[in-house]
Design an enzyme around this catalytic site. Structure first.
Site, PDB file in Angstrom:
ATOM      1  N   CYS A  59       4.712  12.669 -13.621  1.00 50.98           N
ATOM      2  CA  CYS A  59       5.788  11.843 -14.210  1.00 50.98           C
ATOM      3  C   CYS A  59       6.098  10.602 -13.349  1.00 50.98           C
ATOM      4  O   CYS A  59       6.954   9.804 -13.708  1.00 50.98           O
ATOM      5  CB  CYS A  59       7.056  12.677 -14.417  1.00 50.98           C
ATOM      6  N   ALA A  73       0.259  -7.981  19.582  1.00 50.90           N
ATOM      7  CA  ALA A  73       1.384  -8.364  18.722  1.00 50.90           C
ATOM      8  C   ALA A  73       2.709  -8.407  19.485  1.00 50.90           C
ATOM      9  O   ALA A  73       3.543  -9.284  19.232  1.00 50.90           O
ATOM     10  CB  ALA A  73       1.487  -7.394  17.540  1.00 50.90           C
ATOM     11  N   HIS A 118       0.820  -1.221   0.000  1.00 49.01           N
ATOM     12  CA  HIS A 118       0.000   0.000   0.000  1.00 49.01           C
ATOM     13  C   HIS A 118       0.851   1.266   0.000  1.00 49.01           C
ATOM     14  O   HIS A 118       0.369   2.345   0.340  1.00 49.01           O
ATOM     15  CB  HIS A 118      -0.951   0.001   1.205  1.00 49.01           C
TER      16      HIS A 118
HETATM   17  P1  NAD Z   1      -7.310  -2.549  10.356  1.00 52.75           P
HETATM   18  O1  NAD Z   1      -7.362  -1.280  11.145  1.00 52.75           O
HETATM   19  O2  NAD Z   1      -8.435  -2.858   9.439  1.00 52.75           O
HETATM   20  O3  NAD Z   1      -7.200  -3.790  11.360  1.00 52.75           O
HETATM   21  C1  NAD Z   1      -6.254  -3.836  12.368  1.00 52.75           C
HETATM   22  C2  NAD Z   1      -6.286  -5.210  12.997  1.00 52.75           C
HETATM   23  O4  NAD Z   1      -5.257  -5.253  13.969  1.00 52.75           O
HETATM   24  C3  NAD Z   1      -7.602  -5.546  13.706  1.00 52.75           C
HETATM   25  O5  NAD Z   1      -7.999  -6.858  13.362  1.00 52.75           O
HETATM   26  C4  NAD Z   1      -7.237  -5.498  15.195  1.00 52.75           C
HETATM   27  O6  NAD Z   1      -7.927  -6.437  15.981  1.00 52.75           O
HETATM   28  C5  NAD Z   1      -5.758  -5.826  15.160  1.00 52.75           C
HETATM   29  N1  NAD Z   1      -5.011  -5.232  16.260  1.00 52.75           N
HETATM   30  C6  NAD Z   1      -5.223  -4.055  16.887  1.00 52.75           C
HETATM   31  N2  NAD Z   1      -4.304  -3.864  17.841  1.00 52.75           N
HETATM   32  C7  NAD Z   1      -3.488  -4.951  17.817  1.00 52.75           C
HETATM   33  C8  NAD Z   1      -2.350  -5.345  18.574  1.00 52.75           C
HETATM   34  N3  NAD Z   1      -1.866  -4.595  19.557  1.00 52.75           N
HETATM   35  N4  NAD Z   1      -1.790  -6.536  18.286  1.00 52.75           N
HETATM   36  C9  NAD Z   1      -2.276  -7.339  17.294  1.00 52.75           C
HETATM   37  N5  NAD Z   1      -3.353  -7.008  16.548  1.00 52.75           N
HETATM   38  C10 NAD Z   1      -3.944  -5.824  16.819  1.00 52.75           C
HETATM   39  O7  NAD Z   1      -5.942  -2.584   9.599  1.00 52.75           O
HETATM   40  P2  NAD Z   1      -5.492  -3.414   8.338  1.00 52.75           P
HETATM   41  O8  NAD Z   1      -6.099  -4.755   8.317  1.00 52.75           O
HETATM   42  O9  NAD Z   1      -4.039  -3.254   8.196  1.00 52.75           O
HETATM   43  O10 NAD Z   1      -6.239  -2.548   7.225  1.00 52.75           O
HETATM   44  C11 NAD Z   1      -5.633  -2.287   6.181  1.00 52.75           C
HETATM   45  C12 NAD Z   1      -5.331  -0.774   5.987  1.00 52.75           C
HETATM   46  O11 NAD Z   1      -4.943   0.025   7.112  1.00 52.75           O
HETATM   47  C13 NAD Z   1      -4.146  -0.755   5.137  1.00 52.75           C
HETATM   48  O12 NAD Z   1      -4.495  -0.105   3.971  1.00 52.75           O
HETATM   49  C14 NAD Z   1      -3.052   0.029   5.846  1.00 52.75           C
HETATM   50  O13 NAD Z   1      -2.332   0.781   4.901  1.00 52.75           O
HETATM   51  C15 NAD Z   1      -3.809   0.876   6.745  1.00 52.75           C
HETATM   52  N6  NAD Z   1      -3.136   1.374   7.966  1.00 52.75           N
HETATM   53  C16 NAD Z   1      -1.758   1.403   8.121  1.00 52.75           C
HETATM   54  C17 NAD Z   1      -1.186   1.881   9.299  1.00 52.75           C
HETATM   55  C18 NAD Z   1       0.326   1.921   9.424  1.00 52.75           C
HETATM   56  O14 NAD Z   1       1.017   2.050   8.439  1.00 52.75           O
HETATM   57  N7  NAD Z   1       0.865   1.797  10.643  1.00 52.75           N
HETATM   58  C19 NAD Z   1      -1.988   2.327  10.332  1.00 52.75           C
HETATM   59  C20 NAD Z   1      -3.380   2.302  10.144  1.00 52.75           C
HETATM   60  C21 NAD Z   1      -3.933   1.803   8.968  1.00 52.75           C
END
Ligand code: NAD
Length: 239
Positions: free
Chosen positions: A122, A223, A111
């Protein structure tokens, strides 16, 4: 059964792996999508309608990323890549740089990356930690007002899909960490791997994701706890 040095692991990560580094998730109850309409800030149409608002949204997020540091889960995945005799690839939906800071070298940002910026004319990509504005010029083609965050918005094609498909097809272990399983195409990776029938599949998440039933194993917890423990077990005893 191939020797360990011939084995391949694909780790898919999502916002949950960075949550304990202080970077908010999108869909949890305090997630960003409860405060912003994704159509306004995460689509090409939203950017065309109000680029100043979109730049402002990402400028705030970018500063959080610059200050963020990797947590025990990122470090454990970095250690896995170093110590596992075979290949380890991290495919991340995250746009932060915490996997790299945690020691992972083999990382595909499907992403995009928030600390990069791209010219919409460009396609030139630069590393960029500062704010973006309409005044900024592309250093390659000179266009003004065309620099945008190098992230994939809804309706756009994720990056590296050919490489990712190839790795999913040939992996022996697929591990999904901290992703809700609600954003495609990443949400479909586990069924693709299961369809082939060869690889073991494991989910590590705070709560069961939407695709939880598709995995052979599921380990629930934060995590920073479950990923280091899982990596220790994997390095000691395989899967
Ligand atoms: P999401 O927000 O949809 O889901 C997050 C998941 O992580 C949930 O299932 C939740 O239960 C779990 N979670 C929350 N805290 C946690 C922890 N401490 N330990 C383990 N699991 C935990 O996010 P996703 O599935 O990555 O959705 C995709 C989109 O979110 C992507 O497009 C991504 O680019 C974007 N995103 C990225 C960031 C980043 O770069 N750090 C932050 C927010 C969202």
């Amino acid at each position: 059964m191939p020797a360990m040095e011939d084995k391949r692991i694909v780790i898919l990560t999502g916002a949950g792996v960075s949550a304990e580094s202080g970077l908010g998730t999108f869909r949890d109850k305090d997630g960003l999508w409860t405060k912003y309409d994704l159509n306004d800030v995460a689509t090409p149409e939203g950017f065309a309608r109000n680029p100043v608002f979109v730049h402002d949204f990402y400028n705030k997020r970018r500063q959080n990323l610059v200050d963020a540091t990797p947590n025990a889960a990122h470090h454990a995945l970095g250690r896995l890549e170093t110590e596992f005799p075979g290949e380890v690839l991290v495919v991340t939906q995250n746009i932060d740089r915490l996997h790299e800071m945690g020691g992972s070298k083999n990382v595909l940002h499907m992403h995009g990356e928030m600390l990069k910026s791209r010219c919409d004319i460009c396609m030139h990509v630069i590393y960029w930690e500062g704010d973006l504005s309409l005044e900024m010029q592309c250093e390659q083609c000179g266009a003004a007002g065309a620099m945008r965050p190098h992230v994939v918005w809804f309706g756009e094609m994720p990056f590296y899909m050919d490489d990712i498909q190839m790795e999913l097809d040939r992996c022996d272990l697929f591990v999904s960490v901290g992703t809700s399983g609600s954003v495609y195409p990443a949400a479909g990776f586990v069924s693709q791997v299961r369809h082939r029938g060869k690889a073991h599949t494991v989910e590590l998440n705070l709560e069961p994701s939407e695709g939880s039933a598709m995995f052979h194993d599921s380990v629930l917890g934060p995590a920073t706890k479950v990923v280091p423990a899982y990596v220790d077990e994997l390095l000691a005893n395989g899967w």
